[in-house]
Scaffold this active site. Structure first.
Site, PDB file in Angstrom:
ATOM      1  N   SER A  91      38.851  45.573  53.436  1.00  0.00           N
ATOM      2  CA  SER A  91      38.752  45.675  52.199  1.00  0.00           C
ATOM      3  C   SER A  91      38.363  46.987  51.490  1.00  0.00           C
ATOM      4  O   SER A  91      37.804  47.957  51.979  1.00  0.00           O
ATOM      5  CB  SER A  91      38.079  44.702  51.217  1.00  0.00           C
ATOM      6  OG  SER A  91      38.355  43.298  51.600  1.00  0.00           O
ATOM      7  N   SER A  98      47.170  38.363  45.841  1.00  0.00           N
ATOM      8  CA  SER A  98      45.701  38.384  45.592  1.00  0.00           C
ATOM      9  C   SER A  98      45.291  37.139  44.868  1.00  0.00           C
ATOM     10  O   SER A  98      45.516  37.025  43.846  1.00  0.00           O
ATOM     11  CB  SER A  98      45.299  39.748  44.932  1.00  0.00           C
ATOM     12  OG  SER A  98      45.624  40.879  45.740  1.00  0.00           O
TER      13      SER A  98
END
Length: 335
Positions: free
Chosen positions: A65, A168
């Site tokens: 991430s 997302s």
């Protein structure tokens, strides 16, 4: 032209977001920045395959991430092919005992390029029809997209001429399978709409064009799809440096989600472990803020209101012509 393309896409999606047989099978490379082991990516792979698509998963072996467009250069990078029979691969070193100079992370950019350049060539003998990056565990909105590994993978796919969708979900998709299933179903519908409505002989999306899709916290009661601009609003969050990470509830909640995923502990126990680990430690944290952007058409605002948002992206960092003219006036005479 930008608004016209958004209207056309909106009409196409709104008319076809229902379950019906897939128009034709697509060759899809699926990646993410949270690793190939996450529920999100595996649920989406299963749903895409159930819809008739041929899917290669090529994702980082470990969580990546916030890596944006990062790449590991001048190092050999291992690829785990133990699940090749299921067309699933992960890229990157996993032996944390190695010295730094010998450790080669498999970033999202590297993982998707393996999928495009190596796996797709071996399996299909051609580039994929589509790259899907995600679903990410946590939204990628507004200015935060610049740091996102989810978006980084989508952008490098666009640079290779492959249409791409970055997806997302809310952070709860890390542990709530029901929400993950709903997010995956939405992605399958979007792909079907693009396939049903593309002109004959053309790609799913115009050249160098992708989508940034975000889903809200409660997918059971979402307010529908809203076509948005990326904008600057990061969903009500700003990044800031703090000298006490343990005091930041937003960041500790995020860490707690990760602990829950690894250990199976409940949220409160995981939260207390996170606080104990990070109290007094400096680092980057999330704080409330809208980056000066409160427009209802910004994706960060809309997803916070409960909408599924779709923004059109193209990876172009060129400023609008009006801004170019204003800046050039301040550089008159520069040689």
């Amino acid at each position: 032209m930008k608004h016209l393309s958004k209207i056309c896409l909106g009409m196409a999606l709104s008319s076809t977001l229902v379950f019906s047989p897939i128009a034709s099978a697509l060759n899809i490379v699926l990646t993410n920045d949270d690793s190939w082991a996450t529920p999100n990516i595996n649920i989406l792979k299963s749903q895409l395959e159930a819809a008739g698509h041929d899917v290669i998963m090529s994702a980082p072996c470990t969580g990546q991430s916030g890596k944006g467009g990062a790449m590991t250069l001048m190092k050999a990078v291992p690829v785990d092919k133990s699940k090749a029979a299921q067309q699933a691969y992960c890229v990157g070193q996993t032996d944390a005992t190695l010295a730094f100079e010998d450790y080669a992370e498999g970033t999202p950019v590297m993982a998707v390029l393996y999928g495009i350049d190596v796996a797709a060539a071996q399996v299909w003998g051609s580039a994929p029809d589509l790259v899907i990056s995600g679903p990410n565990e946590g939204n990628n909105l507004g200015y935060m997209n610049n740091n996102s590994g989810t978006l980084g993978a989508a952008m490098v796919a666009l640079s290779r001429g492959v249409p791409a969708i970055a997806v997302s979900g809310h952070m709860n998709t890390a542990n709530d399978e029901a929400q993950s299933q709903l997010v995956a179903a939405t992605v399958v519908k979007i792909v079907k709409s693009l396939e049903d409505n593309r002109p004959e002989g053309q790609a799913l999306l115009p050249a160098y064009t992708g989508l940034n899709v975000n889903t809200p916290e409660d997918m059971t009661n979402h307010l529908g799809i809203k076509f948005t601009d990326v904008g600057w609003n990061g969903g009500g969050h700003m990044m800031a440096f703090t000298d006490d990470l343990g005091a930041n509830r937003e960041m500790m909640s995020y860490v707690a989600q990760s602990i829950m995923q690894r250990t199976g502990y409940d949220f409160e126990t995981s939260y207390q472990i996170a606080v104990a680990q990070f109290t007094g430690q400096p680092g980057l944290a999330m704080e409330s803020g809208d980056a000066g952007d409160s427009s209802d058409n910004s994706e960060g605002v809309a997803v916070s209101q409960g909408y599924i948002t779709i923004s059109t992206i193209d990876g172009n960092v060129q400023a609008a012509r009006g801004k170019v003219a204003l800046v050039s006036q301040r550089l008159v005479g520069l040689e």
